[in-house]
Write a protein that holds these residues in place. Structure first.
Motif, PDB file in Angstrom:
ATOM      1  N   ASN A  15       0.945  -1.115   0.035  1.00 15.12           N
ATOM      2  CA  ASN A  15      -0.072  -0.155   0.073  1.00 15.12           C
ATOM      3  C   ASN A  15       1.096   1.271  -0.200  1.00 15.12           C
ATOM      4  O   ASN A  15       0.411   2.365  -0.633  1.00 15.12           O
ATOM      5  N   LYS A  18       1.919   1.550  -3.544  1.00  9.41           N
ATOM      6  CA  LYS A  18       0.940   2.334  -4.576  1.00  9.41           C
ATOM      7  C   LYS A  18       0.767   3.843  -4.345  1.00  9.41           C
ATOM      8  O   LYS A  18       0.652   4.882  -5.097  1.00  9.41           O
ATOM      9  N   VAL A  19       0.826   4.226  -2.827  1.00 14.35           N
ATOM     10  CA  VAL A  19       0.625   5.700  -2.484  1.00 14.35           C
ATOM     11  C   VAL A  19       1.706   6.558  -2.803  1.00 14.35           C
ATOM     12  O   VAL A  19       1.587   7.549  -3.552  1.00 14.35           O
ATOM     13  N   SER A  21       3.704   5.910  -5.495  1.00  6.46           N
ATOM     14  CA  SER A  21       3.854   6.095  -6.729  1.00  6.46           C
ATOM     15  C   SER A  21       2.737   7.097  -7.228  1.00  6.46           C
ATOM     16  O   SER A  21       3.161   7.634  -8.121  1.00  6.46           O
ATOM     17  N   GLN A  22       1.705   7.177  -6.657  1.00  2.91           N
ATOM     18  CA  GLN A  22       0.692   8.200  -6.791  1.00  2.91           C
ATOM     19  C   GLN A  22       1.405   9.736  -6.405  1.00  2.91           C
ATOM     20  O   GLN A  22       1.244  10.842  -7.386  1.00  2.91           O
ATOM     21  N   LEU A  23       2.023   9.913  -5.272  1.00  7.99           N
ATOM     22  CA  LEU A  23       2.710  11.047  -5.096  1.00  7.99           C
ATOM     23  C   LEU A  23       3.964  11.202  -6.051  1.00  7.99           C
ATOM     24  O   LEU A  23       4.030  12.518  -6.162  1.00  7.99           O
ATOM     25  N   LYS A  24       4.289  10.419  -6.633  1.00 13.33           N
ATOM     26  CA  LYS A  24       5.419  10.557  -7.642  1.00 13.33           C
ATOM     27  C   LYS A  24       4.704  11.380  -8.883  1.00 13.33           C
ATOM     28  O   LYS A  24       5.339  12.212  -9.357  1.00 13.33           O
ATOM     29  N   LYS A  25       3.762  10.740  -9.208  1.00 10.75           N
ATOM     30  CA  LYS A  25       3.143  11.314 -10.428  1.00 10.75           C
ATOM     31  C   LYS A  25       2.681  12.963  -9.930  1.00 10.75           C
ATOM     32  O   LYS A  25       2.622  13.621 -11.051  1.00 10.75           O
ATOM     33  N   GLU A  26       2.578  13.224  -8.851  1.00 13.13           N
ATOM     34  CA  GLU A  26       2.285  14.508  -8.454  1.00 13.13           C
ATOM     35  C   GLU A  26       3.335  15.248  -8.159  1.00 13.13           C
ATOM     36  O   GLU A  26       3.354  16.339  -7.567  1.00 13.13           O
ATOM     37  N   ASN A  27       4.691  14.924  -8.126  1.00 13.33           N
ATOM     38  CA  ASN A  27       5.961  15.529  -8.129  1.00 13.33           C
ATOM     39  C   ASN A  27       6.143  15.555  -6.684  1.00 13.33           C
ATOM     40  O   ASN A  27       6.800  16.624  -6.402  1.00 13.33           O
ATOM     41  N   GLN A  48       4.164  -2.075  -9.448  1.00 16.65           N
ATOM     42  CA  GLN A  48       3.235  -1.005  -8.713  1.00 16.65           C
ATOM     43  C   GLN A  48       3.911   0.374  -8.813  1.00 16.65           C
ATOM     44  O   GLN A  48       3.270   1.357  -8.203  1.00 16.65           O
ATOM     45  N   GLY A  49       4.996   0.568  -9.194  1.00 17.52           N
ATOM     46  CA  GLY A  49       5.915   1.659  -9.272  1.00 17.52           C
ATOM     47  C   GLY A  49       7.152   1.879  -8.461  1.00 17.52           C
ATOM     48  O   GLY A  49       7.576   2.963  -8.957  1.00 17.52           O
TER      49      GLY A  49
END
Length: 152
Positions: A15, A18-19, A21-27, A48-49
């Motif tokens: 988890n 996953k979180v 990886s999302q924060l990475k997309k948001e820089n 998963q990133g």
């Protein structure tokens, strides 16, 4: 921020991957690293990133210099891992922080001496019991949720 996740179990580390990886997309995170002794879990983490995966935490320390370590291993391993990593980075340790109060106090003293932050993870949003409770409450908004750990 470079983040190292130690322990890629389904509830904890995965988890976090996953979180992050999302924060990475948001820089908000630059790199996500994963450590586990199970190569299959590392493959899942990579899918998963996770940018890089390791079977030994020492391989991630000098060359990649993580800013934050997330310890999501079995509790009996927390103190040993945290005692070493606190020399290199701030830490988020999944609950419970250690098996013994003396170990937690030792980490506290080390964090103070080194100027490191050590946080304890209490996120329950992935817990099936919490999700069921939220469904039961419908439009109600809880002010306080208390749990009791029944086990070692």
């Amino acid at each position: 921020m470079r983040v190292l996740v130690i322990g890629i179990g389904s509830m904890g580390g995965l988890n976090h991957i996953k979180v992050l990886s999302q924060l990475k997309k948001e820089n908000l995170v630059t790199n996500v690293y994963a450590v586990d002794i199970d190569r299959q879990r590392l493959e899942i983490a990579k899918n998963q990133g996770a940018d890089l995966v390791f079977t030994d935490v020492h391989d991630a320390l000098p060359p990649y210099k993580p800013d934050l370590g997330i310890i999501a291993t079995p509790t009996r391993l927390h103190y040993g891992i945290a005692s070493e990593l606190i020399n290199h980075m701030d830490l988020l340790i999944e609950k419970p922080i250690t098996e013994r109060l003396s170990e937690a106090m030792d980490l506290y003293r080390k964090s103070q001496a080194l100027g490191r932050k050590v946080l304890v993870g209490h996120i329950e949003r992935f817990n099936p019991a919490y999700r069921a409770l939220i469904n039961e409450l419908s439009n109600e908004r809880p002010i306080h949720v208390e749990t009791i750990r029944v086990g070692p």
